[in-house]
Design an enzyme around this catalytic site. Sequence first.
Site, PDB file in Angstrom:
ATOM      1  N   MET A 181      39.895  30.336  34.687  1.00  0.00           N
ATOM      2  CA  MET A 181      39.246  30.818  33.459  1.00  0.00           C
ATOM      3  C   MET A 181      37.732  30.611  33.445  1.00  0.00           C
ATOM      4  SD  MET A 181      41.702  32.270  31.960  1.00  0.00           S
ATOM      5  CE  MET A 181      41.114  32.590  30.299  1.00  0.00           C
ATOM      6  N   ARG A 182      37.094  30.733  34.582  1.00  0.00           N
ATOM      7  CA  ARG A 182      35.632  30.679  34.618  1.00  0.00           C
ATOM      8  C   ARG A 182      35.104  31.956  35.268  1.00  0.00           C
ATOM      9  NH1 ARG A 182      33.896  27.579  31.118  1.00  0.00           N
ATOM     10  NH2 ARG A 182      31.847  27.591  32.086  1.00  0.00           N
ATOM     11  N   HIS A 197      45.155  40.176  37.146  1.00  0.00           N
ATOM     12  CA  HIS A 197      44.820  40.402  35.732  1.00  0.00           C
ATOM     13  C   HIS A 197      46.007  41.093  35.067  1.00  0.00           C
ATOM     14  CE1 HIS A 197      42.167  40.976  32.312  1.00  0.00           C
ATOM     15  NE2 HIS A 197      42.694  42.185  32.189  1.00  0.00           N
ATOM     16  N   GLU A 221      53.869  40.234  37.651  1.00  0.00           N
ATOM     17  CA  GLU A 221      52.771  39.558  38.359  1.00  0.00           C
ATOM     18  C   GLU A 221      53.316  38.733  39.526  1.00  0.00           C
ATOM     19  OE1 GLU A 221      49.729  37.434  36.137  1.00  0.00           O
ATOM     20  OE2 GLU A 221      50.311  38.470  34.318  1.00  0.00           O
ATOM     21  N   ASP A 251      36.576  41.557  36.210  1.00  0.00           N
ATOM     22  CA  ASP A 251      37.797  42.374  36.239  1.00  0.00           C
ATOM     23  C   ASP A 251      37.550  43.828  36.654  1.00  0.00           C
ATOM     24  OD1 ASP A 251      39.247  40.144  35.349  1.00  0.00           O
ATOM     25  OD2 ASP A 251      38.978  40.667  33.245  1.00  0.00           O
ATOM     26  N   ARG A 284      26.151  27.777  36.180  1.00  0.00           N
ATOM     27  CA  ARG A 284      27.269  28.458  36.827  1.00  0.00           C
ATOM     28  C   ARG A 284      27.134  28.374  38.356  1.00  0.00           C
ATOM     29  NH1 ARG A 284      30.509  31.582  33.882  1.00  0.00           N
ATOM     30  NH2 ARG A 284      29.200  32.104  32.133  1.00  0.00           N
ATOM     31  N   GLY A 342      49.985  27.836  36.145  1.00  0.00           N
ATOM     32  CA  GLY A 342      50.218  27.977  37.586  1.00  0.00           C
ATOM     33  C   GLY A 342      51.488  28.701  37.984  1.00  0.00           C
TER      34      GLY A 342
END
Length: 192
Positions: free
Chosen positions: A89-90, A108, A173, A144, A64, A11
Site C-alpha cells: 500500500m505504498r 489490482h 486473483e 495502476d 519516498r 497476504g
Amino acid sequence: MRTAVLISGRGSNLKSLIAASADPTFPAEIVLVVSNVETAGGLQIARDAGIATKIIPHKPFPSREAFDAEIDRALRDASVQLVCEAGFMRIHSAWFAKQWEGRILNIHPSLLPKFPGVRVHEQVLAAGETESGATVHFLTAELDSGPIVAQRKVPVLPGDTPETLAARVLAVEHELYPEAVRMVVEGIAAPS
Ligand code: GRF
C-alpha cells in the site's frame, strides 16, 4: 527466477504464489517477503513457509525515494530478479519504478484501466458495472497503469456489496497471479 513479494496486509495473494511455487514446474522461487507493516498477516504466512522476511516501515524515512532505496537494497541483497507486489500500500518513486522496469508486477482488483486507485469495489458498484475482475500488470511510475500481463473477469451480481464483490474478485486473483508470473518468467508476456 528469484522472486520477492511486497505486502502490507493479509497476504492471501502471497499465499497463492507460495502454493503455486510448490509445483516443480513453476518457474519462480519466492526468496523474500518485504512488508512495510510490522503486523501484516502475510509475514506469518511467509515465516510458516520458511521464506525470509524483512520489515521496512516507511514512516522513519524522510522521503519516498529514501524508503524506496531501502527496499531496493533489500531486494538486491537477496539477489532478487522479479518483484511481485501483492497488496503493497505504498506508491513508489519514479526512480524505483525505473530501477525495476520490466521486472516488477502488481495485482489490482479491477479491470484496468477502469477503476485504478483505492475503494475499487465501491466505485464499480456505484458506476453500475455488470462485470469486474482482476488485473496483473507491470508496475510503472504511474499508479495502476503499466502494461497489462493478464486479466480475469467476474460478474457483478444483483445485491452485491463491496465485500461480496471483493471476495469474488479475490478468488480469481489467486488463480491469475501465479499464471501471470509464469507468463512473464517464461517470456510469454513482456512490457512493450
Ligand atoms: C488484493 O485485492 C489486491 O488486488 C490488492 O490488495 C489486495 C491484497 O490482498 N492490490 P492480499 O493481502 O493479497 O490478501
